[in-house]
Design an enzyme around this catalytic site. Structure first.
Site, mmCIF file in Angstrom:
data_model
loop_
_atom_site.group_PDB
_atom_site.id
_atom_site.type_symbol
_atom_site.label_atom_id
_atom_site.label_comp_id
_atom_site.label_asym_id
_atom_site.label_seq_id
_atom_site.Cartn_x
_atom_site.Cartn_y
_atom_site.Cartn_z
ATOM 1 N N THR A 132 45.978 5.507 68.940
ATOM 2 C CA THR A 132 44.532 5.490 68.707
ATOM 3 C C THR A 132 44.040 6.811 68.107
ATOM 4 O OG1 THR A 132 42.441 5.546 69.922
ATOM 5 C CG2 THR A 132 44.365 6.147 71.159
ATOM 6 N N ASP A 133 42.898 6.760 67.437
ATOM 7 C CA ASP A 133 42.303 8.001 66.917
ATOM 8 C C ASP A 133 41.716 8.852 68.045
ATOM 9 O OD1 ASP A 133 40.101 6.425 67.547
ATOM 10 O OD2 ASP A 133 39.048 6.724 65.652
ATOM 11 N N GLU A 134 41.609 8.267 69.249
ATOM 12 C CA GLU A 134 40.980 9.019 70.350
ATOM 13 C C GLU A 134 41.822 10.221 70.782
ATOM 14 O OE1 GLU A 134 38.998 6.762 73.376
ATOM 15 O OE2 GLU A 134 38.863 5.005 72.087
ATOM 16 N N TYR A 157 42.432 7.929 79.346
ATOM 17 C CA TYR A 157 43.037 6.992 78.382
ATOM 18 C C TYR A 157 43.615 7.750 77.193
ATOM 19 C CZ TYR A 157 43.250 3.853 74.337
ATOM 20 O OH TYR A 157 43.664 3.191 73.201
ATOM 21 N N LYS A 161 47.533 8.316 75.956
ATOM 22 C CA LYS A 161 48.037 7.897 74.638
ATOM 23 C C LYS A 161 48.599 9.108 73.878
ATOM 24 C CE LYS A 161 47.926 4.354 72.873
ATOM 25 N NZ LYS A 161 48.815 3.154 72.904
HETATM 26 N N1 LIG Z 1 41.258 -1.777 70.756
HETATM 27 C C1 LIG Z 1 41.149 -0.764 69.904
HETATM 28 O O1 LIG Z 1 40.091 -0.553 69.308
HETATM 29 C C2 LIG Z 1 42.350 0.120 69.618
HETATM 30 C C3 LIG Z 1 42.257 1.067 68.591
HETATM 31 C C4 LIG Z 1 43.377 1.846 68.297
HETATM 32 C C5 LIG Z 1 44.547 1.687 68.996
HETATM 33 N N2 LIG Z 1 44.619 0.772 70.009
HETATM 34 C C6 LIG Z 1 45.906 0.633 70.713
HETATM 35 O O2 LIG Z 1 46.416 -0.652 70.386
HETATM 36 C C7 LIG Z 1 47.138 -1.191 71.484
HETATM 37 C C8 LIG Z 1 46.577 -2.531 71.858
HETATM 38 O O3 LIG Z 1 45.192 -2.392 72.189
HETATM 39 P P1 LIG Z 1 44.315 -3.645 72.623
HETATM 40 O O4 LIG Z 1 42.910 -3.299 72.409
HETATM 41 O O5 LIG Z 1 44.884 -4.878 72.028
HETATM 42 O O6 LIG Z 1 44.596 -3.639 74.199
HETATM 43 P P2 LIG Z 1 44.446 -4.804 75.266
HETATM 44 O O7 LIG Z 1 44.046 -4.124 76.537
HETATM 45 O O8 LIG Z 1 43.612 -5.922 74.740
HETATM 46 O O9 LIG Z 1 45.921 -5.373 75.414
HETATM 47 C C9 LIG Z 1 46.954 -4.690 76.055
HETATM 48 C C10 LIG Z 1 48.073 -5.674 76.374
HETATM 49 O O10 LIG Z 1 49.130 -4.939 76.996
HETATM 50 C C11 LIG Z 1 49.560 -5.660 78.149
HETATM 51 N N3 LIG Z 1 50.086 -4.687 79.118
HETATM 52 C C12 LIG Z 1 49.380 -3.761 79.819
HETATM 53 N N4 LIG Z 1 50.218 -3.070 80.626
HETATM 54 C C13 LIG Z 1 51.470 -3.562 80.405
HETATM 55 C C14 LIG Z 1 52.752 -3.240 80.926
HETATM 56 N N5 LIG Z 1 52.912 -2.284 81.846
HETATM 57 N N6 LIG Z 1 53.824 -3.931 80.471
HETATM 58 C C15 LIG Z 1 53.671 -4.921 79.534
HETATM 59 N N7 LIG Z 1 52.477 -5.282 79.033
HETATM 60 C C16 LIG Z 1 51.390 -4.601 79.457
HETATM 61 C C17 LIG Z 1 48.313 -6.388 78.649
HETATM 62 O O11 LIG Z 1 48.634 -7.495 79.472
HETATM 63 C C18 LIG Z 1 47.643 -6.779 77.346
HETATM 64 O O12 LIG Z 1 48.107 -8.031 76.890
HETATM 65 C C19 LIG Z 1 47.032 -0.145 72.603
HETATM 66 O O13 LIG Z 1 48.208 0.614 72.593
HETATM 67 C C20 LIG Z 1 45.820 0.682 72.226
HETATM 68 O O14 LIG Z 1 45.958 2.000 72.708
HETATM 69 C C21 LIG Z 1 43.543 -0.007 70.330
#
Ligand SMILES: NC(=O)c1ccc[n+]([C@@H]2O[C@H](COP(=O)([O-])OP(=O)(O)OC[C@H]3O[C@@H](n4cnc5c(N)ncnc54)[C@H](O)[C@@H]3O)[C@@H](O)[C@H]2O)c1
Length: 351
Positions: A132-134, A157, A161
């Protein structure tokens, strides 16, 4: 099948779009989706591809070293796209330990599993870590995060990350593990869990409930349509250079309050309400502790080196998102009521 890929966190918001994209675009890949199905994991996100011949769902935890060893042992996994994480900043403030466990310990467990399964034969192998950009912290009113920006995370968080990014780089630098990382801005789109700003606002507008806006709504985020993120992930997985980092962003900065006003106006149109009606539901709430003022990504490297750019404008993406939520009320109600958590039992128990 030519290749077996492990995608972690594929039942979540972004992961489900990535899984669908890979399953449908690459019929000669076998896609294994490893997901623990926490509150954020929802297999109803993948209902349309659940029976695809090249798709396997595995319920499990990325912190489970034995399970990972078994998966790598049973399948000839040559690529990993790692999305599994605890992802909600507010939850990280209330319960940081789960973030440390999954985001840091889970990532290093996965790195160890790949390293040991690939046993230094790294030809045609790749572990791609989604971040993430965070991790870069907050910006003032000007400037952009580049791939060289110093890490300066502020929430549990983003700190977890940032740690996972450091570990991925360390495994590349120390052991030569073929890794690549991307850091993306805020995503929005279909299947977004309704604790996050845009789907929460859509649901509350529809149901006549208050729309909570932190502080004065002045925090600025750079929003990217989730399917454009999935397309960037596809590109980086196939063409990104090993050892490199790519920033992904929409060049699309919005103050929270302006975004909410745009959404209210769109919802008024879609629901046949007079313009201005939904905006009456806006309610300002106490700001989040340590709330970063502004995030904005310089995505010129991925544009220059890989030719990626977002396919839709924010207005187009937001309209697609609103239309999807209005057409998929059952999905939304299952999430709000918690019924989606029963879906796994119905679909997979006894298999
Ligand atoms: N949502 C955003 O805007 C955003 C932006 C940049 C990066 N990201 C990154 O992208 C990735 C996905 O984000 P998202 O928004 O889809 O998250 P989300 O919370 O919707 O999904 C996370 C998934 O990971 C699974 N999970 C959690 N803990 C687990 C574990 N210990 N073992 C196996 N599975 C596990 C959950 O069941 C879920 O299906 C993350 O790594 C997040 O940091 C998200």
């Amino acid at each position: 099948m030519k290749k077996t890929l492990l995608i972690t966190g594929g039942a979540g918001f972004i992961g489900s779009h990535v899984v669908r994209r890979f399953v449908t675009r690459y019929p000669d890949y076998h896609i294994i989706n490893l997901d623990k199905l926490t509150y954020a994991g929802n297999l109803e996100n993948l209902i349309d591809i659940k029976d695809a011949a090249n798709y396997t769902f595995a319920k499990g935890d990325i912190c489970d070293a034995e399970l990972l060893q078994k998966l790598f042992g049973k399948h000839n996994i040559t690529g990993v796209v790692h999305l599994a994480a605890e992802s909600h900043v507010d939850r990280s403030i209330a319960h940081p330990m789960e973030f440390i466990r999954t985001n840091i310990m889970g990532t290093v467990t996965l790195l160890n599993a790949a390293k040991s399964a690939w046993a230094n034969d790294y030809s045609d192998k790749r572990l791609y870590h989604i971040s993430t950009d965070e991790v870069y912290g907050a910006l003032g009113s000007t400037g952009f995060f580049t791939e060289e920006t110093r890490y300066n995370p502020h929430s549990p968080y983003s700190a977890s990350k940032a740690s996972s990014d450091h570990l991925v780089r360390a495994y590349h630098d120390t052991y030569g593990l073929p890794t690549v990382i991307s850091n993306c801005s805020n995503n929005y789109g279909e299947n977004h869990f309704p604790e996050k700003l845009i789907p929460l606002a859509i649901n509350n507008i529809k149901n006549g409930k208050p729309i909570p806006v932190y502080g004065k709504g002045e925090n600025v985020r750079d929003w990217l349509y989730v399917q454009d993120h999935a397309a960037a992930i596809d590109l980086i997985f196939h063409k990104g250079k090993i050892g490199e980092t790519y920033n992904i962003g929409g060049h699309n900065e919005w103050r929270n309050i302006d975004l909410i006003l745009l959404l209210c106006s769109l919802m008024d149109k879609k629901l046949g309400r007079p313009q201005g009606r939904s905006a009456e539901q806006i309610t300002y709430v106490t700001d989040r502790a340590g709330h970063d003022l502004r995030y904005a990504i310089d995505a010129s490297k991925i544009a220059r080196e890989l030719g990626w750019k977002p396919s839709v404008t924010f207005e187009q993406g937001l309209e697609k998102t609103v239309d999807w939520y209005l057409a998929n009320d059952e999905w939304l109600q299952h999430v709000v009521s918690g019924d989606y958590e029963k879906y796994y039992q119905q679909m997979y128990d006894g298999r």
